[in-house]
Scaffold this motif. Structure first.
Motif, mmCIF file in Angstrom:
data_model
loop_
_atom_site.group_PDB
_atom_site.id
_atom_site.type_symbol
_atom_site.label_atom_id
_atom_site.label_comp_id
_atom_site.label_asym_id
_atom_site.label_seq_id
_atom_site.Cartn_x
_atom_site.Cartn_y
_atom_site.Cartn_z
ATOM 1 N N UNK A 1 0.897 -1.238 -0.128
ATOM 2 C CA UNK A 1 0.016 0.153 -0.070
ATOM 3 C C UNK A 1 0.779 1.303 0.186
ATOM 4 N N UNK A 2 2.066 1.212 0.696
ATOM 5 C CA UNK A 2 2.949 2.638 0.817
ATOM 6 C C UNK A 2 3.313 2.566 -0.431
ATOM 7 N N UNK A 3 3.593 1.650 -1.462
ATOM 8 C CA UNK A 3 3.951 1.856 -2.840
ATOM 9 C C UNK A 3 2.895 2.641 -3.727
ATOM 10 N N UNK A 4 1.692 1.994 -3.539
ATOM 11 C CA UNK A 4 0.615 2.479 -4.332
ATOM 12 C C UNK A 4 0.391 4.050 -3.782
ATOM 13 N N UNK A 5 0.448 4.410 -2.712
ATOM 14 C CA UNK A 5 -0.027 5.872 -2.465
ATOM 15 C C UNK A 5 1.212 6.472 -2.796
ATOM 16 N N UNK A 6 2.511 6.289 -2.783
ATOM 17 C CA UNK A 6 3.520 7.158 -3.446
ATOM 18 C C UNK A 6 3.397 7.326 -4.903
ATOM 19 N N UNK A 7 3.138 6.183 -5.465
ATOM 20 C CA UNK A 7 2.985 6.188 -7.016
ATOM 21 C C UNK A 7 1.619 7.059 -7.298
ATOM 22 N N UNK A 8 0.546 7.023 -6.671
ATOM 23 C CA UNK A 8 -0.655 7.652 -6.777
ATOM 24 C C UNK A 8 -0.176 9.260 -6.484
ATOM 25 N N UNK A 9 0.392 9.474 -5.363
ATOM 26 C CA UNK A 9 0.831 10.939 -5.220
ATOM 27 C C UNK A 9 1.627 11.548 -6.537
ATOM 28 N N UNK A 10 2.284 10.763 -6.844
ATOM 29 C CA UNK A 10 3.036 11.418 -8.247
ATOM 30 C C UNK A 10 2.150 11.584 -9.236
ATOM 31 N N UNK A 11 1.652 10.476 -9.664
ATOM 32 C CA UNK A 11 0.760 10.525 -10.811
ATOM 33 C C UNK A 11 -0.384 11.578 -10.739
ATOM 34 N N UNK A 12 -1.147 11.629 -9.575
ATOM 35 C CA UNK A 12 -2.185 12.585 -9.410
ATOM 36 C C UNK A 12 -1.600 14.032 -9.730
ATOM 37 N N UNK A 13 -0.237 14.343 -9.373
ATOM 38 C CA UNK A 13 -0.015 15.804 -9.766
ATOM 39 C C UNK A 13 0.601 15.622 -11.089
ATOM 40 N N UNK A 14 0.890 14.434 -11.802
ATOM 41 C CA UNK A 14 0.986 14.828 -13.374
ATOM 42 C C UNK A 14 -0.104 14.707 -14.003
ATOM 43 N N UNK A 15 -1.160 13.795 -13.539
ATOM 44 C CA UNK A 15 -2.485 14.076 -14.281
ATOM 45 C C UNK A 15 -3.297 15.458 -14.092
ATOM 46 N N UNK A 16 -3.131 16.189 -12.882
ATOM 47 C CA UNK A 16 -3.340 17.820 -12.639
ATOM 48 C C UNK A 16 -2.670 18.421 -13.869
ATOM 49 N N UNK A 17 -1.551 18.355 -13.888
ATOM 50 C CA UNK A 17 -0.691 19.402 -14.665
ATOM 51 C C UNK A 17 -1.158 18.878 -16.112
ATOM 52 N N UNK A 18 -1.301 17.854 -16.613
ATOM 53 C CA UNK A 18 -1.729 17.745 -18.009
ATOM 54 C C UNK A 18 -3.226 17.991 -18.304
ATOM 55 N N UNK A 19 -3.933 17.972 -17.345
ATOM 56 C CA UNK A 19 -5.290 18.308 -17.382
ATOM 57 C C UNK A 19 -5.495 19.946 -17.416
ATOM 58 N N UNK A 20 -4.643 20.571 -16.873
ATOM 59 C CA UNK A 20 -4.592 22.126 -16.609
ATOM 60 C C UNK A 20 -3.991 22.532 -17.969
ATOM 61 N N UNK A 21 -2.936 21.773 -18.329
ATOM 62 C CA UNK A 21 -2.219 22.243 -19.637
ATOM 63 C C UNK A 21 -3.298 22.169 -21.058
ATOM 64 N N UNK A 22 -4.270 21.074 -20.764
ATOM 65 C CA UNK A 22 -5.214 20.614 -21.823
ATOM 66 C C UNK A 22 -6.297 21.704 -21.987
ATOM 67 N N UNK A 23 -6.738 22.004 -20.625
ATOM 68 C CA UNK A 23 -7.668 23.252 -20.403
ATOM 69 C C UNK A 23 -7.071 24.600 -20.944
#
Length: 157
Positions: free
Chosen positions: A99-121
């Motif tokens: 679970x700690x690996x899943x949490x760390x991966x999600x923390x990183x990918x959620x920031x990446x997804x936010x930036x991609x979504x922001x740039x798309x908008x």
């Protein structure tokens, strides 16, 4: 906003809100607020917009109704964000056992997804913005190297 061949237009709506009771699927009843937002004065040849929303939130004033409609309008942006997270970042394909690996991966990918979504908008709303406002020269160069396309002489948009 623009959709397909339909041009963007300002919409004036009439709003209704009423508490109603509906079946809960277990022979019981629950109270919900039903909101209807119907376009008035739609342009000739276009179907008037109409939204029907059911919510567990109270909406006894016009301001509360408008706030709930704004929440609903934001729903699409949230859907896009999670689409980028699931499909662009492919988080569902991660094979992490702890679970700690899943949490760390999600923390990183959620920031990446936010930036991609922001740039798309931004790209949709302001397509002529200079890419150097958001990316370093190395990031831009790396993009062209990975895509194996020649870098243009002018700064990309």
């Amino acid at each position: 906003p623009t959709r397909g061949t339909q041009k963007a237009r300002a919409v004036r709506q009439q709003l209704w809100a009423r508490v109603v009771e509906i079946g809960d699927g277990k022979r019981g009843r629950i109270s919900v607020t039903c909101i209807v937002a119907r376009e008035v004065g739609a342009p000739a040849g276009s179907k008037p917009l109409e939204w029907r929303l059911l919510t567990n939130r109270e909406a006894s004033t016009a301001e509360q109704v408008v706030e709930l409609i704004d929440w609903y309008r934001a729903r699409w942006e949230i859907e896009i964000y999670f689409h980028v997270l699931k499909n662009g970042c492919e988080v569902e394909t991660l094979q992490l056992g702890a679970i700690d690996r899943v949490e760390r991966a999600l923390a990183l990918f959620m920031v990446v997804a936010w930036r991609v979504t922001y740039l798309m908008r931004l790209g949709r709303n302001c397509p002529d913005l200079d890419a150097t406002l958001f990316f370093s020269a190395d990031e831009i160069r790396g993009t062209y190297l990975l895509s194996k396309t020649p870098k243009p002489t002018q700064s990309p948009r």
